[in-house]
Motif scaffolding. Structure first.
Motif, PDB file in Angstrom:
ATOM      1  N   ARG B 197       0.833  -1.193   0.000  1.00 28.80           N
ATOM      2  CA  ARG B 197       0.000   0.000   0.000  1.00 28.80           C
ATOM      3  C   ARG B 197       0.872   1.249   0.000  1.00 28.80           C
ATOM      4  N   GLY B 198       0.399   2.310  -0.632  1.00 28.48           N
ATOM      5  CA  GLY B 198       1.120   3.582  -0.615  1.00 28.48           C
ATOM      6  C   GLY B 198       0.146   4.731  -0.524  1.00 28.48           C
ATOM      7  N   ARG B 199       0.699   5.957  -0.567  1.00 32.62           N
ATOM      8  CA  ARG B 199      -0.149   7.126  -0.383  1.00 32.62           C
ATOM      9  C   ARG B 199       0.132   8.137  -1.495  1.00 32.62           C
ATOM     10  N   TYR B 352      -3.285   4.036  -2.192  1.00 27.82           N
ATOM     11  CA  TYR B 352      -3.347   3.279  -3.445  1.00 27.82           C
ATOM     12  C   TYR B 352      -2.561   1.992  -3.223  1.00 27.82           C
ATOM     13  N   PHE B 353      -2.745   1.037  -4.132  1.00 23.25           N
ATOM     14  CA  PHE B 353      -2.006  -0.219  -4.008  1.00 23.25           C
ATOM     15  C   PHE B 353      -1.030  -0.356  -5.170  1.00 23.25           C
ATOM     16  N   ASP B 354       0.172  -0.771  -4.839  1.00 26.89           N
ATOM     17  CA  ASP B 354       1.234  -0.881  -5.840  1.00 26.89           C
ATOM     18  C   ASP B 354       0.766  -1.722  -7.028  1.00 26.89           C
ATOM     19  N   PRO B 355       0.648  -1.101  -8.196  1.00 29.90           N
ATOM     20  CA  PRO B 355       0.134  -1.870  -9.348  1.00 29.90           C
ATOM     21  C   PRO B 355       1.086  -2.984  -9.776  1.00 29.90           C
ATOM     22  N   GLN B 356       2.311  -2.953  -9.261  1.00 31.47           N
ATOM     23  CA  GLN B 356       3.234  -4.042  -9.607  1.00 31.47           C
ATOM     24  C   GLN B 356       2.807  -5.363  -8.974  1.00 31.47           C
ATOM     25  N   ASN B 357       1.847  -5.278  -8.062  1.00 28.83           N
ATOM     26  CA  ASN B 357       1.286  -6.507  -7.500  1.00 28.83           C
ATOM     27  C   ASN B 357       0.222  -7.127  -8.400  1.00 28.83           C
ATOM     28  N   LEU B 370      -9.326 -11.066  -7.349  1.00 27.46           N
ATOM     29  CA  LEU B 370      -9.466  -9.647  -7.010  1.00 27.46           C
ATOM     30  C   LEU B 370      -8.834  -8.799  -8.115  1.00 27.46           C
ATOM     31  N   TYR B 371      -9.613  -7.854  -8.634  1.00 26.11           N
ATOM     32  CA  TYR B 371      -9.114  -6.942  -9.660  1.00 26.11           C
ATOM     33  C   TYR B 371      -9.142  -5.528  -9.110  1.00 26.11           C
ATOM     34  N   LEU B 372      -8.145  -4.726  -9.485  1.00 26.43           N
ATOM     35  CA  LEU B 372      -8.116  -3.336  -9.056  1.00 26.43           C
ATOM     36  C   LEU B 372      -8.061  -2.440 -10.290  1.00 26.43           C
ATOM     37  N   ALA B 373      -8.797  -1.326 -10.252  1.00 21.32           N
ATOM     38  CA  ALA B 373      -8.801  -0.434 -11.411  1.00 21.32           C
ATOM     39  C   ALA B 373      -8.984   1.013 -10.994  1.00 21.32           C
ATOM     40  N   GLY B 374      -8.282   1.896 -11.685  1.00 22.25           N
ATOM     41  CA  GLY B 374      -8.458   3.329 -11.472  1.00 22.25           C
ATOM     42  C   GLY B 374      -7.440   3.920 -10.508  1.00 22.25           C
ATOM     43  N   GLN B 375      -7.870   4.961  -9.811  1.00 24.04           N
ATOM     44  CA  GLN B 375      -6.930   5.673  -8.941  1.00 24.04           C
ATOM     45  C   GLN B 375      -6.332   4.787  -7.858  1.00 24.04           C
ATOM     46  N   VAL B 376      -7.030   3.733  -7.493  1.00 23.48           N
ATOM     47  CA  VAL B 376      -6.494   2.816  -6.481  1.00 23.48           C
ATOM     48  C   VAL B 376      -5.194   2.165  -6.974  1.00 23.48           C
ATOM     49  N   ASN B 377      -4.978   2.205  -8.305  1.00 20.75           N
ATOM     50  CA  ASN B 377      -3.726   1.698  -8.880  1.00 20.75           C
ATOM     51  C   ASN B 377      -2.687   2.807  -9.077  1.00 20.75           C
ATOM     52  N   GLY B 378      -2.977   3.995  -8.583  1.00 27.54           N
ATOM     53  CA  GLY B 378      -1.987   5.069  -8.662  1.00 27.54           C
ATOM     54  C   GLY B 378      -2.090   5.930  -9.906  1.00 27.54           C
ATOM     55  N   LEU B 422       2.151   0.601 -15.788  1.00 24.44           N
ATOM     56  CA  LEU B 422       1.770   0.412 -14.387  1.00 24.44           C
ATOM     57  C   LEU B 422       2.352  -0.880 -13.830  1.00 24.44           C
ATOM     58  N   ILE B 423       2.228  -1.951 -14.603  1.00 22.79           N
ATOM     59  CA  ILE B 423       2.622  -3.263 -14.094  1.00 22.79           C
ATOM     60  C   ILE B 423       4.138  -3.408 -14.070  1.00 22.79           C
ATOM     61  N   THR B 424       4.830  -2.918 -15.097  1.00 18.85           N
ATOM     62  CA  THR B 424       6.276  -3.161 -15.122  1.00 18.85           C
ATOM     63  C   THR B 424       7.061  -2.077 -14.394  1.00 18.85           C
ATOM     64  N   LYS B 425       6.531  -0.867 -14.343  1.00 20.67           N
ATOM     65  CA  LYS B 425       7.322   0.194 -13.725  1.00 20.67           C
ATOM     66  C   LYS B 425       6.775   0.660 -12.384  1.00 20.67           C
ATOM     67  N   GLY B 426       5.510   0.397 -12.115  1.00 19.54           N
ATOM     68  CA  GLY B 426       4.927   0.898 -10.882  1.00 19.54           C
ATOM     69  C   GLY B 426       4.730   2.406 -10.971  1.00 19.54           C
ATOM     70  N   VAL B 427       4.327   3.024  -9.870  1.00 20.12           N
ATOM     71  CA  VAL B 427       4.136   4.480  -9.898  1.00 20.12           C
ATOM     72  C   VAL B 427       4.814   5.114  -8.697  1.00 20.12           C
ATOM     73  N   ASP B 428       5.314   6.327  -8.871  1.00 20.96           N
ATOM     74  CA  ASP B 428       5.741   7.067  -7.689  1.00 20.96           C
ATOM     75  C   ASP B 428       5.069   8.433  -7.638  1.00 20.96           C
ATOM     76  N   GLU B 429       4.218   8.692  -8.617  1.00 20.79           N
ATOM     77  CA  GLU B 429       3.356   9.864  -8.590  1.00 20.79           C
ATOM     78  C   GLU B 429       2.112   9.459  -9.378  1.00 20.79           C
ATOM     79  N   PRO B 430       1.007  10.167  -9.216  1.00 17.05           N
ATOM     80  CA  PRO B 430      -0.175   9.758  -9.978  1.00 17.05           C
ATOM     81  C   PRO B 430       0.142   9.694 -11.469  1.00 17.05           C
ATOM     82  N   TYR B 431      -0.206   8.589 -12.087  1.00 17.29           N
ATOM     83  CA  TYR B 431       0.150   8.340 -13.485  1.00 17.29           C
ATOM     84  C   TYR B 431      -0.920   8.909 -14.399  1.00 17.29           C
ATOM     85  N   ARG B 432      -0.520   9.743 -15.346  1.00 17.75           N
ATOM     86  CA  ARG B 432      -1.484  10.162 -16.357  1.00 17.75           C
ATOM     87  C   ARG B 432      -0.916   9.896 -17.744  1.00 17.75           C
TER      88      ARG B 432
END
Lengths: 457, 592
Positions: B197-199, B352-357, B370-378, B422-432
């Motif tokens: 989990r992250g913020r 948010y939850f690390d999309p690399q998971n 369990l599927y996650l979509a949207g801002q919860v993925n960063g 999202l899956i290969t790099k993850g996020v460290d700021e909101p991704y657009r």
């Protein structure tokens, strides 16, 4: 590079090129049987092949003439060294038979294998056993280190510093465009076209300089091709022997002694030179053999990086010498350097040398060092530095591609073409440069490593 | 409280009815699966919490792709739009991007109607409280009212609601959006199951009363005429018979910057209240002033929020400064001198939850089903969220139907680029999304989204077979036009021949570049063919760095191509991997 195609039919001579009793030519890839059937007799049916069995075959030319009686061993995929369909063809080791067979293979669609390509395919197809694989593992280690030194991906070298700076420049130029393309809210001001073009131009010149260093860099790697020419009996062969350090060419006072191009390599100031002593440029040669020799000399002059034109100090300048000089000047390539040198300084002079030009005696060794210095200067002059020189063909190709893309970017920006096209060209130049900097698609690097294997294995 | 196990067992439960949740629920029901959508509040379905616009550079392409894949966003935008504007018209067709401002209430109502109307879909107002797990097996969802909803898959689209905290200056309080309570226990429940989990932080500007804005001091941005609809299924003529509203442009003054610099400490961001990262690309006004001090002025876009309201969205003034400072900022702009703030701007922090998971299907690698979509993925943005909702929904259905998953490639769609990133790099700021993220930008255009993707929509069942014949006719026109033949003028059905001509023309404009792209794509396929066994033990490979071992073990790339896109892995490591995988394969074959 190897990976551009990992399936097509490749061919290569696996034994040495020098005369031997038997030569081994290997084929691997798609349509192997179909292709070799064009020049082998009797024709082979793939379904009837017994893998690994030795078979008598005749190699037949396009005209239907017998080239050689040979032995062939077919292997069927996946049970072969490379994992593909293969043929090992054992023919007699005459250079003519080998060349002819290879050219037939090429004609009917087989491609000359790149260094290491057979082993590379064996790897790709998972065919090597445990110990071999580990050996290759070690090899990758060592070869990667070698690349450290040779040029690129590892820092420190001037070339990689330069490449890094090009990358940075391209990235910064590209970013200027990308930010505007993706700017939904028009926050970013318009591009200043004039200064942008100036930056592109600078980049273009930078890359162009590096790319052109390949010519010289490559020259250094393969040896500077130096041709000694002049009138018959002006002392060319003696000079060659002096420069090479031992007797190689047959020296005699009889004009036309050197009938063929004599070649010798020598290291001068750390650079490799290959010297060719040509037959004298005797336009009045009547002897057929001598005429042929002169023909070959002309060819050598055309290909030369440096031409040393030797003038005999003990003789007055003759009409023939003048003509020969003009002839050589016209014949040599534009980029080749022409050195006029005056020989036989130990003999009584019949004329004065031109001021500042090298004077030497092959007999006493006088002036030879100066001549060597002039040769060495050729390699070290001007902007050219060995440490930043591009010596690998692959790097040269990448730089040329990058240059071409930057030129297109410039053209498009100049004529106010769509921004995304300029960007696309810069993206391409970045990926070409990336291939040098090591940020490459990995298969190319792997291919590069395998290319350090010797051909055919 | 009595435990109530909901009697009907669903195929899919969707949590949240934002832009991701609506897409997910609608596509699942469209593909014939029994679906339940749980939302805290039926009156905030598809709420446009921030700006009133859909689309934009890179995002407009996504909306077109959603439409081509059978999603709802394009259709709903066309039903609710109050302004259309094609961006980047001064550039080439590849980067031209559609955008529309919507009436926020209409957008909500139209979406609510679409959900209510959908067969196989039930919507229920309730709050998901925790995952219903039996051991490590996901059974469904437990709600705040102690209702247990059982389903084969759960799609969580919680937006900014997980442990949301709202900041206006130093005043802060829990909230998922202004006026809506956050959702707290659900986040813990997912985290306890082992998901990292992250913020993150995002923000929104103040809203103004249009009556108090001096529009005579603004530049008018008239809507495009004619407007280009987002959806293939929208009638262009009817759309253009509607009334559209203009947007307005003004700018900040020198004084604005001075006020902000002086009052930075009044804000949550620079006052030290917020530590999580916000989007670099959608900065708050205080961020812009601090990071770009040489910019004397910044654009402000005034966008109407609806037909039946005078409320204006102040695009460009997103802020978490104090309400007092916000008042001063607005006053410093001549056109807004007398403007009244009717809602203050605020920042929001959320889990948010690390999309690399996640797998490329957006299914959790840790909790299957369990599927996650949207801002919860960063990510940030309605379009990014909707696209993920759609893909999560599609993949959840395909899995239940035991069909091959749908993973879009980087050269097929912006959606593919986004999920891959999202899956290969993850996020460290909101991704657009940006067009610059796409390597093959020139072939992935807004004008050819249907040509690229609608075949897929048909295959998965998102495009009805009656429509498919119309699409095939459209493809035929496109193919003919690509060969310079223009003999067909009309197509029966929603697709329009003029679009096919346009796509063919744009292909031709970029043909040399597209050819090159295609070659690169072919080349990359070699690595894709080298598959890595799922149970591959990276720990034993001494040549890999510890970092590489960790990343590979965590992400479990399926093939060498996926592995090669993981940042931080060196080329040498990919090479070792290649050799070792082939060695293993060779040994296995021998063993057999």
């Amino acid at each position: 590079m190897l990976l551009k195609n990992t399936e097509d039919l490749i061919v290569s001579l696996s034994s040495g090129l020098e005369k031997s009793a038997v030569a081994l030519i290997r084929f691997s890839g798609k349509d192997c049987v179909k292709t070799v059937n064009f020049f082998l007799n009797p024709k082979v049916e793939k379904s009837k092949i017994v893998p690994g069995q030795i078979k008598k075959v005749k190699i037949i030319s396009e005209e239907g003439e017998l080239i050689d009686n040979a032995l062939g061993v077919f292997y069927i995929s996946p049970k072969s060294y490379t994992g593909q369909d293969m043929l090992e063809l054992f023919c007699h080791g005459s250079p003519y038979i080998i060349k002819k067979t290879l050219s037939l293979a090429h004609k009917y669609g087989a491609r000359q294998a790149l260094p290491g390509e057979f082993t590379f395919r064996a790897y790709i197809n998972g065919k090597l056993n445990l110990s071999q694989a580990e050996a290759v593992n070690d090899l990758i280690n060592s070869e990667t280190e070698k690349q450290h030194k040779a040029a690129i991906s590892q820092l420190k070298g001037d070339l990689s510093e330069k490449i890094k700076s090009y990358r940075e420049k391209i990235i910064s130029l590209l970013a200027e465009l990308e930010v505007r393309i993706d700017d939904t809210y028009e926050e970013v001001s318009d591009l200043d076209k004039k200064s942008y073009l100036a930056r592109l131009e600078e980049l273009k010149q930078d890359i162009s300089r590096s790319a052109s260093s390949f010519e010289k860099g490559n020259l250094i790697k393969k040896g500077v091709n130096t041709v000694i020419c002049g009138l018959p009996n002006c002392g060319k062969s003696s000079l060659l022997n002096r420069l090479a350090g031992y007797e190689r060419a047959i020296v005699s006072p009889i004009a036309g002694t050197t009938r063929d191009v004599v070649e010798e390599t020598a290291e001068i100031a750390g650079y490799k030179f290959s010297f060719s002593d040509t037959a004298g440029l005797n336009k009045n040669a009547k002897d057929e053999v001598e005429k042929e020799g002169i023909k070959r000399s002309e060819k050598a002059v055309k290909k030369a990086d440096i031409v040393i034109f030797v003038r005999d100090l003990s003789q007055k300048e003759s009409k023939e010498e003048k003509e020969a000089f003009e002839f050589v000047t016209a014949l040599k390539s534009d980029t080749a350097k022409l050195i006029e040198a005056f020989s036989k300084s130990d003999l009584p002079k019949a004329r004065e040398p031109k001021t500042g030009f090298p004077v030497f005696s092959s007999l006493t060794g006088e002036g030879i060092e100066r001549l060597k210095d002039i040769l060495a200067d050729f390699c070290a002059d001007g902007n050219f530095s060995y440490s930043s020189a591009v010596t690998s063909l692959r790097h040269y190709e990448s730089l040329s591609e990058a240059l071409c893309a930057v030129e297109k970017a410039y053209e498009n920006a100049f004529k106010n073409g769509p921004m995304e096209i300029t960007a696309e060209n810069l993206r391409q130049s970045l990926s070409s440069i990336g291939e040098i900097a090591g940020e490459t698609v990995p298969e190319d690097i792997l291919a590069e490593i395998f290319s350090n294997f010797c051909v055919g294995k | 409280m009595n435990k109530f196990i909901y009697p009907q067992k669903y195929d899919i439960t969707v949590i949240g009815a934002g832009h991701a949740g609506c897409e997910a629920a609608l596509i699942c029901s469209k593909l014939g699966l029994q679906t339940i959508l749980i939302t805290q509040n039926l009156d905030t379905i598809a709420q446009m919490s921030c700006n009133p616009s859909i689309g934009g550079v890179g995002k407009g392409q996504i909306v077109k792709e959603i439409d081509a894949l059978g999603g709802i966003m394009g259709i709903n935008t066309d039903k609710s739009a109050l302004n259309y504007h094609m961006l980047n018209t001064s550039r080439g067709p590849a980067v031209r991007s559609p955008r529309a401002q919507c009436d926020k209430k209409l957008y909500h109502l139209n979406m609510k109607f679409a959900l209510e109307e959908a067969e196989n879909l039930r919507i229920i107002q309730d709050e998901a409280q925790e995952l219903w797990l039996e051991g490590s097996c996901l059974k469904g969802i437990k709600s705040a009212r102690n209702v247990f909803y059982e389903s084969k898959a759960v799609i969580i689209t919680s937006g900014t609601f997980l442990k949301g905290i709202i900041h206006i200056g130093h005043f802060s309080f829990p909230g998922g959006r202004y006026n809506d309570p956050p959702s707290s226990s659900l986040s813990d429940s997912i985290s306890q199951a082992g998901v990292k989990r992250g913020r993150l932080k995002t923000g929104t500007p103040m809203r103004l009363n249009g009556r108090t804005i001096d529009f005579s001091l603004c530049e008018k941005q008239a809507p495009d005429s004619p407007a280009e609809p987002f959806s293939v299924f929208t009638d262009k003529e009817k759309l253009n018979s509607r009334i559209f509203l203009p947007c307005w442009i003004t700018r900040t003054e020198k004084e604005t910057a001075e006020i902000i610099s002086k009052n930075l400490s009044s804000g949550a961001l620079y006052g030290g209240k917020i530590s999580s990262l916000g989007p670099r690309y959608c900065p708050s006004i205080e961020d812009k002033i601090v990071k770009f001090p040489h910019h004397e002025t910044h654009h402000i876009f005034l966008e109407p929020e609806g037909f039946q309201t005078l409320e204006y969205y102040v695009n460009g003034l997103s802020t978490s400064l104090s309400e007092e400072t916000q008042t001063l900022i607005v006053k410093s702009i001549p056109a807004l001198k007398n403007a009244q703030i009717i809602r203050p701007g605020y920042a929001i922090e959320y889990d948010y939850f690390d999309p690399q998971n996640l797998d490329f299907t957006l299914e959790s690698k840790i909790i299957p089903g369990l599927y996650l979509a949207g801002q919860v993925n960063g990510t940030t943005g309605y379009e990014e969220a909707a696209a993920q909702g759609l893909m999560a929904g599609i993949n959840a259905c395909l899995k239940i139907k035991r069909e091959e998953p749908l993973i879009l490639k980087r050269h097929e769609a912006y959606i593919g680029v986004m999920i891959d990133d999202l899956i290969t790099k993850g996020v460290d700021e909101p991704y657009r999304m940006f067009t610059s993220r796409a390597e093959h930008r020139l072939m992935m255009r807004q004008d050819n989204a249907d040509i690229r993707l609608s075949e897929i929509a048909f295959k998965i069942g998102a495009l009805h077979k009656n429509l498919y014949s119309s699409f095939k006719a459209y493809l035929k026109v496109y193919e003919e036009a690509s060969k310079n033949k223009k003999n067909i003028k009309e197509i029966l059905g929603p697709w329009r021949a003029e679009n096919a001509y346009l796509a063919a023309k744009n292909d031709a404009e970029y043909c040399a570049y597209i050819e090159r792209s295609k070659k690169e794509i072919e080349k990359a396929k070699v690595l894709e063919k080298v598959s890595i066994p799922h149970d591959f033990d990276y720990g034993k490979i001494k040549e890999l760095s510890n970092e590489a071992k960790q990343k590979l073990s965590r992400l479990k790339p399926k093939n060498l191509s996926d592995a090669s896109r993981i940042p931080g892995l060196t080329l040498a490591e990919i090479q070792f991997l290649w050799v070792i995988i082939n060695k293993k394969r060779g040994a296995d074959e021998k063993g057999n």
